[in-house]
Design a protein around this motif. Sequence first.
Motif, PDB file in Angstrom:
ATOM      1  N   SER A 223       0.819  -1.221   0.000  1.00 23.57           N
ATOM      2  CA  SER A 223       0.000   0.000   0.000  1.00 23.57           C
ATOM      3  C   SER A 223       0.853   1.271   0.000  1.00 23.57           C
ATOM      4  O   SER A 223       0.336   2.378  -0.073  1.00 23.57           O
ATOM      5  CB  SER A 223      -0.931   0.006   1.220  1.00 23.57           C
ATOM      6  N   LEU A 224       2.171   1.106   0.055  1.00 23.54           N
ATOM      7  CA  LEU A 224       3.060   2.279   0.132  1.00 23.54           C
ATOM      8  C   LEU A 224       3.298   2.861  -1.262  1.00 23.54           C
ATOM      9  O   LEU A 224       4.425   2.881  -1.750  1.00 23.54           O
ATOM     10  CB  LEU A 224       4.404   1.885   0.749  1.00 23.54           C
ATOM     11  N   VAL A 225       2.256   3.316  -1.917  1.00 24.07           N
ATOM     12  CA  VAL A 225       2.405   3.786  -3.297  1.00 24.07           C
ATOM     13  C   VAL A 225       3.133   5.135  -3.330  1.00 24.07           C
ATOM     14  O   VAL A 225       4.214   5.259  -3.917  1.00 24.07           O
ATOM     15  CB  VAL A 225       1.026   3.880  -3.980  1.00 24.07           C
ATOM     16  N   GLU A 226       2.556   6.136  -2.684  1.00 22.42           N
ATOM     17  CA  GLU A 226       3.155   7.476  -2.721  1.00 22.42           C
ATOM     18  C   GLU A 226       4.498   7.516  -1.981  1.00 22.42           C
ATOM     19  O   GLU A 226       5.404   8.260  -2.359  1.00 22.42           O
ATOM     20  CB  GLU A 226       2.211   8.522  -2.089  1.00 22.42           C
ATOM     21  N   ALA A 227       4.588   6.723  -0.900  1.00 27.50           N
ATOM     22  CA  ALA A 227       5.802   6.777  -0.060  1.00 27.50           C
ATOM     23  C   ALA A 227       6.962   5.986  -0.671  1.00 27.50           C
ATOM     24  O   ALA A 227       8.114   6.179  -0.274  1.00 27.50           O
ATOM     25  CB  ALA A 227       5.488   6.242   1.327  1.00 27.50           C
ATOM     26  N   ARG A 228       6.670   5.140  -1.645  1.00 31.62           N
ATOM     27  CA  ARG A 228       7.684   4.224  -2.158  1.00 31.62           C
ATOM     28  C   ARG A 228       8.949   4.922  -2.693  1.00 31.62           C
ATOM     29  O   ARG A 228      10.062   4.572  -2.308  1.00 31.62           O
ATOM     30  CB  ARG A 228       7.057   3.339  -3.235  1.00 31.62           C
ATOM     31  N   LEU A 230      10.089   7.733  -1.865  1.00 28.95           N
ATOM     32  CA  LEU A 230      10.786   8.351  -0.725  1.00 28.95           C
ATOM     33  C   LEU A 230      11.601   7.300   0.023  1.00 28.95           C
ATOM     34  O   LEU A 230      12.736   7.542   0.439  1.00 28.95           O
ATOM     35  CB  LEU A 230       9.779   9.002   0.237  1.00 28.95           C
ATOM     36  N   ILE A 231      11.007   6.113   0.177  1.00 30.75           N
ATOM     37  CA  ILE A 231      11.700   5.020   0.881  1.00 30.75           C
ATOM     38  C   ILE A 231      12.922   4.577   0.072  1.00 30.75           C
ATOM     39  O   ILE A 231      14.023   4.411   0.607  1.00 30.75           O
ATOM     40  CB  ILE A 231      10.740   3.829   1.111  1.00 30.75           C
ATOM     41  N   GLU A 232      12.720   4.424  -1.237  1.00 32.06           N
ATOM     42  CA  GLU A 232      13.843   3.990  -2.085  1.00 32.06           C
ATOM     43  C   GLU A 232      14.967   5.022  -2.042  1.00 32.06           C
ATOM     44  O   GLU A 232      16.144   4.677  -1.964  1.00 32.06           O
ATOM     45  CB  GLU A 232      13.353   3.778  -3.524  1.00 32.06           C
ATOM     46  N   GLY A 233      14.579   6.287  -2.050  1.00 25.88           N
ATOM     47  CA  GLY A 233      15.578   7.362  -2.003  1.00 25.88           C
ATOM     48  C   GLY A 233      16.339   7.391  -0.687  1.00 25.88           C
ATOM     49  O   GLY A 233      17.500   7.778  -0.642  1.00 25.88           O
ATOM     50  N   ALA A 234      15.667   6.969   0.385  1.00 27.41           N
ATOM     51  CA  ALA A 234      16.304   7.003   1.714  1.00 27.41           C
ATOM     52  C   ALA A 234      17.079   5.721   2.005  1.00 27.41           C
ATOM     53  O   ALA A 234      17.688   5.576   3.068  1.00 27.41           O
ATOM     54  CB  ALA A 234      15.239   7.215   2.786  1.00 27.41           C
ATOM     55  N   THR A 235      17.038   4.762   1.064  1.00 26.09           N
ATOM     56  CA  THR A 235      17.730   3.486   1.263  1.00 26.09           C
ATOM     57  C   THR A 235      18.999   3.479   0.407  1.00 26.09           C
ATOM     58  O   THR A 235      18.899   3.532  -0.828  1.00 26.09           O
ATOM     59  CB  THR A 235      16.819   2.294   0.839  1.00 26.09           C
TER      60      THR A 235
END
Length: 276
Positions: A223-228, A230-235
């Motif tokens: 369900s992390l569509v919009e946040a995805r 951002l998460i990839e960028g922070a990893t």
Amino acid sequence: MAMQARLAGKRALITGGGAGLGAQMARRFHEEGAEVLVNDLHLETAEAVAKEVGGSALAADVSDSGAVGAMFERIGSEFGRLDVLVNNAGIGVEGNPELTKNFNQRLARQAEEAMSGGPIETHLDFTVELSDEDWLRMLAVHLNGTFFCSREALKLMNPQNSGCIINLGSIMGTAGGAGLAHYCAAKGGILAFTRSLAREVVSRGIRVNALAPGFIETAMTSSLVEARPLIEGATPMGRLGEPDDIAWAAVYLASDEAKFVTGQTLSPNGGYHMSQ
Ligand code: NAP
């Protein structure tokens, strides 16, 4: 010379083993020679994985103390001993789609405002909208479930003077995550519970450790569509992990290779958080 299977002769119960990380752990535990007992909320889900790994299925809601007691009574009478418990059953924020949708939209808008250098005018306002019900259910499944299952497992492991408990924390339990206050509180509690229990049962030869995964591709993160992005960028590795990244870590902790490891948190997370 053929290597001996790393979990040969061990019997393991994996809660929430009908899907995601728990199901992959069940597969790898089986490959490594363990006999696997698969728990899940629904019997059919547990049965499908149990069939795949030649194990047994046990349905119980881990947040229900009575149901957990009955499940362990059955394990005691039918199987006798238990070598490994993985407290994996868990829920994310997908249980409340409306709250999640609103939050994700705000998160994306706020990120856009930050990227464009403008003032932040969109506020996340997640915790003020969190209901008693959402808060209590989150703690019940993760924190109560981990306690109920550990307590019952120890009734089998204590007389054996051996055993291993692996609790699923999360990087959210230490790093925190906006819009996840209830989940982070539960996971932080699990990490503290792990350290306390590890000290208590070390004299019995029982090891207790935690896994604190980063973001991994399962139904929970779908369900992390919009946040995805951002998460990839922070990893630092630029992507989400795979269930195997956690399953292999669980195999290690459950095996005798980890015989000097207790009270620890192992965090496969692609570099998202570099210290636990
Ligand atoms: P998942 O794909 O949603 O699988 C969780 C499983 O647990 C499902 O089969 C679910 O059953 C079951 N379950 C839920 N509530 C239960 C209950 N009360 N009693 C028994 N079983 C229950 O989730 P996952 O991603 O594999 O997560 C597994 C664990 O890892 C969780 O503790 C989670 O918090 C943790 N974790 C996951 C991530 C990640 O990025 N995926 C990161 C850090 C930590 P139903 O589907 O039938 O409800």
